[in-house]
Design a protein around this motif. Sequence first.
Motif, PDB file in Angstrom:
ATOM      1  N   GLY A  18       0.748  -1.244   0.000  1.00 30.10           N
ATOM      2  CA  GLY A  18       0.000   0.000   0.000  1.00 30.10           C
ATOM      3  C   GLY A  18       0.775   1.290   0.000  1.00 30.10           C
ATOM      4  N   LYS A 122       4.657   6.786  11.251  1.00 31.10           N
ATOM      5  CA  LYS A 122       3.214   6.851  11.013  1.00 31.10           C
ATOM      6  C   LYS A 122       2.464   7.273  12.275  1.00 31.10           C
ATOM      7  CE  LYS A 122       1.824   2.075  12.092  1.00 31.10           C
ATOM      8  NZ  LYS A 122       1.144   0.865  11.562  1.00 31.10           N
ATOM      9  N   TRP A 126      -4.442   7.323  14.907  1.00 28.81           N
ATOM     10  CA  TRP A 126      -5.277   7.985  13.904  1.00 28.81           C
ATOM     11  C   TRP A 126      -6.738   8.030  14.351  1.00 28.81           C
ATOM     12  CZ3 TRP A 126      -5.840  10.955   9.770  1.00 28.81           C
ATOM     13  CH2 TRP A 126      -6.957  10.804   8.944  1.00 28.81           C
ATOM     14  N   TYR A 148      -6.854  14.166   0.574  1.00 27.05           N
ATOM     15  CA  TYR A 148      -6.031  13.060   1.058  1.00 27.05           C
ATOM     16  C   TYR A 148      -5.162  13.590   2.189  1.00 27.05           C
ATOM     17  CZ  TYR A 148      -7.061  10.892  -3.495  1.00 27.05           C
ATOM     18  OH  TYR A 148      -7.683  10.363  -4.598  1.00 27.05           O
ATOM     19  N   THR A 151      -0.698   9.550   6.186  1.00 28.89           N
ATOM     20  CA  THR A 151      -0.705   8.961   7.524  1.00 28.89           C
ATOM     21  C   THR A 151       0.586   8.208   7.843  1.00 28.89           C
ATOM     22  OG1 THR A 151      -1.816   7.002   6.632  1.00 28.89           O
ATOM     23  CG2 THR A 151      -3.215   8.730   7.575  1.00 28.89           C
ATOM     24  N   LYS A 214       1.700   6.404   2.650  1.00 31.10           N
ATOM     25  CA  LYS A 214       0.334   5.897   2.674  1.00 31.10           C
ATOM     26  C   LYS A 214      -0.568   7.067   3.042  1.00 31.10           C
ATOM     27  CE  LYS A 214       1.133   1.025   3.870  1.00 31.10           C
ATOM     28  NZ  LYS A 214       0.791  -0.068   4.821  1.00 31.10           N
ATOM     29  N   LYS A 216      -4.899   8.488   3.737  1.00 31.75           N
ATOM     30  CA  LYS A 216      -6.337   8.314   3.870  1.00 31.75           C
ATOM     31  C   LYS A 216      -7.011   9.334   2.950  1.00 31.75           C
ATOM     32  CE  LYS A 216      -6.366   5.310   7.371  1.00 31.75           C
ATOM     33  NZ  LYS A 216      -6.950   3.950   7.290  1.00 31.75           N
ATOM     34  N   TRP A 291     -13.237   8.292   6.325  1.00 32.80           N
ATOM     35  CA  TRP A 291     -11.919   8.145   5.693  1.00 32.80           C
ATOM     36  C   TRP A 291     -11.757   6.716   5.180  1.00 32.80           C
ATOM     37  CZ3 TRP A 291      -9.388  12.537   4.998  1.00 32.80           C
ATOM     38  CH2 TRP A 291      -9.550  13.581   5.907  1.00 32.80           C
ATOM     39  N   ASN A 293      -8.658   4.099   2.987  1.00 27.79           N
ATOM     40  CA  ASN A 293      -7.279   4.013   2.526  1.00 27.79           C
ATOM     41  C   ASN A 293      -7.184   4.390   1.050  1.00 27.79           C
ATOM     42  OD1 ASN A 293      -6.324   3.063   5.017  1.00 27.79           O
ATOM     43  ND2 ASN A 293      -6.731   0.928   4.460  1.00 27.79           N
ATOM     44  N   ASN A 295      -5.997   3.823  -2.576  1.00 29.35           N
ATOM     45  CA  ASN A 295      -5.819   2.518  -3.198  1.00 29.35           C
ATOM     46  C   ASN A 295      -5.367   2.653  -4.646  1.00 29.35           C
ATOM     47  OD1 ASN A 295      -8.173   3.176  -4.665  1.00 29.35           O
ATOM     48  ND2 ASN A 295      -9.475   2.243  -3.103  1.00 29.35           N
TER      49      ASN A 295
END
Length: 308
Positions: A18, A122, A126, A148, A151, A214, A216, A291, A293, A295
């Motif tokens: 990811g 990270k 969160w 976006y 994170t 990465k 969200k 929120w 992820n 992708n």
Amino acid sequence: MESVFKKFYRSFYNKTNGFIPTKPLNQNMYPGDFFQIKNGEIIILGNIFRKNIVNTTDVVFNSGIKLNPTNWNLSEGVTKPYSGRDTGHNPIEGDFEFSKQVLAFDGFGSFFFKSSAPESVKFANWGDFKQELIIKMTQTLYSFRELYIVTESATTENWTLAIAGSDKAELEIATESENFGLVDIFGDSSAKTIQARDIEFYHREDKKKPSFFKAKKLIVQQEKLDVFISELISERMQVPVWAENFYEYDFYNVGGPYSPPVTTNTAQACTLDMLQANQLNPNTALQYFSWANANLDDVEMLFRTYGN
């Protein structure tokens, strides 16, 4: 020629569980950066900490997280027709041995990526402030409908990437170090390029830049989407009868099953656009937004431009 990177970005996301490379690759992205993707570009708009959107004392970081190095070495469409030890001659030092390797690429966008010691930083909590962010980013401080937030940011001690511009691309490298033998020398600091043919991108980064992340993304709650789509289908099924009575013209009005051409982004935009005035406010924002992820659909947006 940015589409030459597309295979690399997709494969990188899949292989590293990811992570997405920054675009362009020399751009740093830190936890808390918020951005939009416009015309294939990442537009960084700010950082939630620099702008005091979230109190730093409310956020916990996990730093120096060791990532699986196996996942951070990947290639696609690359063969190694030659790897071995050769002998050269220097007029001053005489004969010497060196390791040589030839990499052959089978088409446009084929790539070879090698890195060492990947690790990340990270958010550890969160969940503690994600709802606060929704209200502030969509209502009280800003009125974002597309957003976006980074994170997690990853670095490596070094990385090297070569991407082919055609099916004739080839890279020949060598090193005089004696500890390689037939071991892969691509990406080593001592390796030198002897010949590069039809190589569109070739770069080695030896600084720990946060070049991978990465994120969200802000989305509309699925329940709201389902209600909107259901209402849209119901309304559109009544259109033929209404049109026949309203227009003084003999349209062909035979009704049938209706499936709205809705993609995720389109559905979200329509849902919010159709809200009545003041229906979306700080008290109701959490009913509409959540929120998710980032992708592969979002990776695809990095290569979707208005000209395409």
